[in-house]
Design a protein around this motif. Structure first.
Motif, PDB file in Angstrom:
ATOM      1  N   GLY A  40       0.803  -1.219   0.000  1.00 36.25           N
ATOM      2  CA  GLY A  40       0.000   0.000   0.000  1.00 36.25           C
ATOM      3  C   GLY A  40       0.836   1.268   0.000  1.00 36.25           C
ATOM      4  O   GLY A  40       0.577   2.201  -0.759  1.00 36.25           O
ATOM      5  N   THR A  43       3.722   0.910  -3.226  1.00 33.48           N
ATOM      6  CA  THR A  43       3.276   0.643  -4.593  1.00 33.48           C
ATOM      7  C   THR A  43       1.976   1.361  -4.927  1.00 33.48           C
ATOM      8  O   THR A  43       1.929   2.195  -5.835  1.00 33.48           O
ATOM      9  CB  THR A  43       3.100  -0.872  -4.815  1.00 33.48           C
ATOM     10  OG1 THR A  43       4.327  -1.535  -4.540  1.00 33.48           O
ATOM     11  CG2 THR A  43       2.685  -1.160  -6.241  1.00 33.48           C
ATOM     12  N   LEU A  44       0.921   1.058  -4.192  1.00 36.33           N
ATOM     13  CA  LEU A  44      -0.391   1.610  -4.539  1.00 36.33           C
ATOM     14  C   LEU A  44      -0.451   3.115  -4.321  1.00 36.33           C
ATOM     15  O   LEU A  44      -0.973   3.848  -5.172  1.00 36.33           O
ATOM     16  CB  LEU A  44      -1.479   0.904  -3.717  1.00 36.33           C
ATOM     17  CG  LEU A  44      -1.605  -0.601  -3.951  1.00 36.33           C
ATOM     18  CD1 LEU A  44      -2.701  -1.185  -3.069  1.00 36.33           C
ATOM     19  CD2 LEU A  44      -1.899  -0.890  -5.417  1.00 36.33           C
ATOM     20  N   LEU A  45       0.080   3.601  -3.199  1.00 34.33           N
ATOM     21  CA  LEU A  45       0.052   5.042  -2.928  1.00 34.33           C
ATOM     22  C   LEU A  45       0.888   5.822  -3.938  1.00 34.33           C
ATOM     23  O   LEU A  45       0.406   6.822  -4.492  1.00 34.33           O
ATOM     24  CB  LEU A  45       0.513   5.324  -1.493  1.00 34.33           C
ATOM     25  CG  LEU A  45       0.518   6.802  -1.070  1.00 34.33           C
ATOM     26  CD1 LEU A  45      -0.881   7.388  -1.171  1.00 34.33           C
ATOM     27  CD2 LEU A  45       1.061   6.940   0.354  1.00 34.33           C
ATOM     28  N   MET A  47       1.550   4.981  -6.989  1.00 32.97           N
ATOM     29  CA  MET A  47       0.827   4.918  -8.259  1.00 32.97           C
ATOM     30  C   MET A  47      -0.321   5.915  -8.286  1.00 32.97           C
ATOM     31  O   MET A  47      -0.545   6.594  -9.302  1.00 32.97           O
ATOM     32  CB  MET A  47       0.302   3.502  -8.493  1.00 32.97           C
ATOM     33  CG  MET A  47       1.364   2.474  -8.825  1.00 32.97           C
ATOM     34  SD  MET A  47       0.703   0.819  -9.107  1.00 32.97           S
ATOM     35  CE  MET A  47      -0.294   1.121 -10.561  1.00 32.97           C
ATOM     36  N   ALA A  48      -1.038   6.016  -7.179  1.00 28.15           N
ATOM     37  CA  ALA A  48      -2.140   6.979  -7.126  1.00 28.15           C
ATOM     38  C   ALA A  48      -1.628   8.405  -7.236  1.00 28.15           C
ATOM     39  O   ALA A  48      -2.225   9.246  -7.933  1.00 28.15           O
ATOM     40  CB  ALA A  48      -2.930   6.785  -5.831  1.00 28.15           C
ATOM     41  N   VAL A  49      -0.509   8.699  -6.575  1.00 27.82           N
ATOM     42  CA  VAL A  49       0.067  10.052  -6.646  1.00 27.82           C
ATOM     43  C   VAL A  49       0.541  10.359  -8.060  1.00 27.82           C
ATOM     44  O   VAL A  49       0.316  11.461  -8.583  1.00 27.82           O
ATOM     45  CB  VAL A  49       1.220  10.192  -5.629  1.00 27.82           C
ATOM     46  CG1 VAL A  49       1.946  11.526  -5.815  1.00 27.82           C
ATOM     47  CG2 VAL A  49       0.689  10.073  -4.204  1.00 27.82           C
ATOM     48  N   SER A  50       1.191   9.392  -8.700  1.00 33.69           N
ATOM     49  CA  SER A  50       1.669   9.625 -10.069  1.00 33.69           C
ATOM     50  C   SER A  50       0.510   9.807 -11.038  1.00 33.69           C
ATOM     51  O   SER A  50       0.605  10.592 -11.987  1.00 33.69           O
ATOM     52  CB  SER A  50       2.563   8.473 -10.518  1.00 33.69           C
ATOM     53  OG  SER A  50       1.808   7.288 -10.702  1.00 33.69           O
ATOM     54  N   LEU A  51      -0.577   9.092 -10.822  1.00 36.40           N
ATOM     55  CA  LEU A  51      -1.755   9.280 -11.672  1.00 36.40           C
ATOM     56  C   LEU A  51      -2.309  10.693 -11.518  1.00 36.40           C
ATOM     57  O   LEU A  51      -2.684  11.339 -12.508  1.00 36.40           O
ATOM     58  CB  LEU A  51      -2.821   8.248 -11.329  1.00 36.40           C
ATOM     59  CG  LEU A  51      -4.117   8.316 -12.139  1.00 36.40           C
ATOM     60  CD1 LEU A  51      -3.833   8.122 -13.627  1.00 36.40           C
ATOM     61  CD2 LEU A  51      -5.123   7.288 -11.647  1.00 36.40           C
ATOM     62  N   TYR A  52      -2.349  11.176 -10.295  1.00 32.79           N
ATOM     63  CA  TYR A  52      -2.807  12.555 -10.079  1.00 32.79           C
ATOM     64  C   TYR A  52      -1.845  13.557 -10.722  1.00 32.79           C
ATOM     65  O   TYR A  52      -2.274  14.508 -11.392  1.00 32.79           O
ATOM     66  CB  TYR A  52      -2.925  12.831  -8.579  1.00 32.79           C
ATOM     67  CG  TYR A  52      -3.036  14.295  -8.237  1.00 32.79           C
ATOM     68  CD1 TYR A  52      -4.202  15.015  -8.493  1.00 32.79           C
ATOM     69  CD2 TYR A  52      -1.955  14.982  -7.672  1.00 32.79           C
ATOM     70  CE1 TYR A  52      -4.301  16.363  -8.191  1.00 32.79           C
ATOM     71  CE2 TYR A  52      -2.040  16.323  -7.366  1.00 32.79           C
ATOM     72  CZ  TYR A  52      -3.220  17.015  -7.626  1.00 32.79           C
ATOM     73  OH  TYR A  52      -3.304  18.344  -7.336  1.00 32.79           O
ATOM     74  N   SER A  54      -0.026  13.192 -13.267  1.00 34.42           N
ATOM     75  CA  SER A  54      -0.083  13.171 -14.729  1.00 34.42           C
ATOM     76  C   SER A  54      -1.098  14.172 -15.277  1.00 34.42           C
ATOM     77  O   SER A  54      -1.042  14.497 -16.464  1.00 34.42           O
ATOM     78  CB  SER A  54      -0.417  11.763 -15.220  1.00 34.42           C
ATOM     79  OG  SER A  54      -1.744  11.409 -14.890  1.00 34.42           O
ATOM     80  N   TRP A 286       2.326   6.490 -17.294  1.00 28.39           N
ATOM     81  CA  TRP A 286       1.034   5.819 -17.348  1.00 28.39           C
ATOM     82  C   TRP A 286       0.711   5.325 -18.751  1.00 28.39           C
ATOM     83  O   TRP A 286       0.119   4.255 -18.919  1.00 28.39           O
ATOM     84  CB  TRP A 286      -0.063   6.747 -16.826  1.00 28.39           C
ATOM     85  CG  TRP A 286      -0.150   6.669 -15.342  1.00 28.39           C
ATOM     86  CD1 TRP A 286       0.441   7.490 -14.425  1.00 28.39           C
ATOM     87  CD2 TRP A 286      -0.836   5.666 -14.583  1.00 28.39           C
ATOM     88  NE1 TRP A 286       0.164   7.071 -13.145  1.00 28.39           N
ATOM     89  CE2 TRP A 286      -0.619   5.954 -13.213  1.00 28.39           C
ATOM     90  CE3 TRP A 286      -1.607   4.557 -14.915  1.00 28.39           C
ATOM     91  CZ2 TRP A 286      -1.153   5.177 -12.199  1.00 28.39           C
ATOM     92  CZ3 TRP A 286      -2.143   3.779 -13.905  1.00 28.39           C
ATOM     93  CH2 TRP A 286      -1.914   4.085 -12.561  1.00 28.39           C
TER      94      TRP A 286
END
Length: 315
Positions: A40, A43-45, A47-52, A54, A286
């Motif tokens: 979490g 990896t997951l956190l 990924m969520a930050v990088s998606l934001y 982008s 992404w």
């Protein structure tokens, strides 16, 4: 006279209540919690930050500014260097992966019937896979293929003057390809394990039918080894899309000459950490993830027509 007696069916009761099941499962969650927390947070956190990020304009120093799809639009329609990096990466994947797998399979076939020294040769062939991803090996490779390097001198001795692969826009990318092919040890070991699982009776039956060595390879080895080929193919394609260290070392981190070694990940690094356009780099990451997912999905869909599983009927 016998009398028939009917026995009432046994009453069925639920073996365990949901609460008792949960009570038995909690120790498993306790032991899994370090991995779950790590997945979490690491990896997951991110990924969520990088998606934001982008969807933002972020330069690592100022707060991110929301720009919507502007990074993606600029990438796809306004950035020619982006498409050059895509083309270079695709060229690398199309050339390096088949050559690497072919060499790995050939070496595995040679080692399969080797009775003496198999362990030594297997270790010797596998060693480049452990060393090839390091920066030091990539720098040595650059020196070998540079103007005045050993490879250039050997080619000159045969009358081929390339002037150094590293400085030639048409040959620089193939220096990176050869470095990847040199690291064929890991898929070779997997191929060798797959070859040892093929029953010798299949080859004996093919020989009785008059099949030669080539026919046995095509009709027995390839179909029985197809799951292993598929496994190696998926892994190598995913790794090839993410190549970075050899391109960075051989090009000096610039992707030259003339962007001939500007691989996708190298351009992502340049935009994110050199030009400080982290939002743009996150968008590139992404799109790369989506592209790898699409290619992997296509491989799995098409595998139904050429991958043979001996334990499945109708294949």
């Amino acid at each position: 006279m016998t009398t028939l007696t009917t026995r009432a069916p046994a009453r069925t009761t639920p073996s365990q209540s949901p609460r008792r099941v949960r009570d038995k499962q909690w120790p498993a969650y306790v032991f899994m919690s370090p991995w779950m927390i790590g997945a979490g947070l690491l990896t997951l956190l991110p990924m969520a930050v990088s998606l934001y990020l982008s969807f933002t304009d972020y330069d690592l120093f100022d707060p991110p500014e929301w720009v919507g799809l502007r990074n993606y639009a600029e990438m796809l329609f306004e950035d020619p260097r982006y498409w050059r990096s895509v083309g270079t990466t695709l060229l690398y994947v199309v050339v390096a992966v088949p050559l690497k797998l072919a060499l790995a399979l050939g070496a595995a076939l040679l080692l399969k019937n080797l009775t003496r020294g198999r362990g030594f040769y297997r270790s010797a062939f596998y060693a480049p896979s452990l060393l090839g991803a390091s920066m030091s090996i990539a720098l040595v490779w650059r020196a070998l293929f540079n103007d005045g390097g050993s490879v250039t001198d050997v080619l000159k001795w045969f009358g081929i003057d390339t002037g150094g692969w590293v400085g030639n826009p048409h040959l620089a990318v193939f220096a990176v390809v050869l470095l990847a092919v040199w690291q064929f040890g890991a898929p070779m070991v997997i191929f060798l394990a797959g070859l040892q699982q093929i029953s010798p009776e299949l080859y004996e039956a093919a020989a009785l039918d008059g099949a030669g060595a080539w026919r046995q390879f095509v009709s027995v080895t390839v179909p029985m080894l197809s799951p292993v080929v598929f496994f190696n193919l998926v892994l190598e394609i995913i790794q090839s899309f993410q190549v970075f260290t050899p391109a960075f070392a051989i090009s000096g981190g610039k992707g030259g000459p003339a962007d001939s070694t500007m691989f996708y990940t190298l351009y992502l690094y340049e935009r994110g950490f050199t030009a400080s356009h982290m939002g743009y780099a996150a968008a590139m990451a992404w799109l790369l993830l989506i592209a790898i997912g699409v290619v992997t999905l296509i491989l799995f869909r098409t595998s139904r027509s050429w991958v043979f599983y001996a334990d499945e009927e109708g294949r």
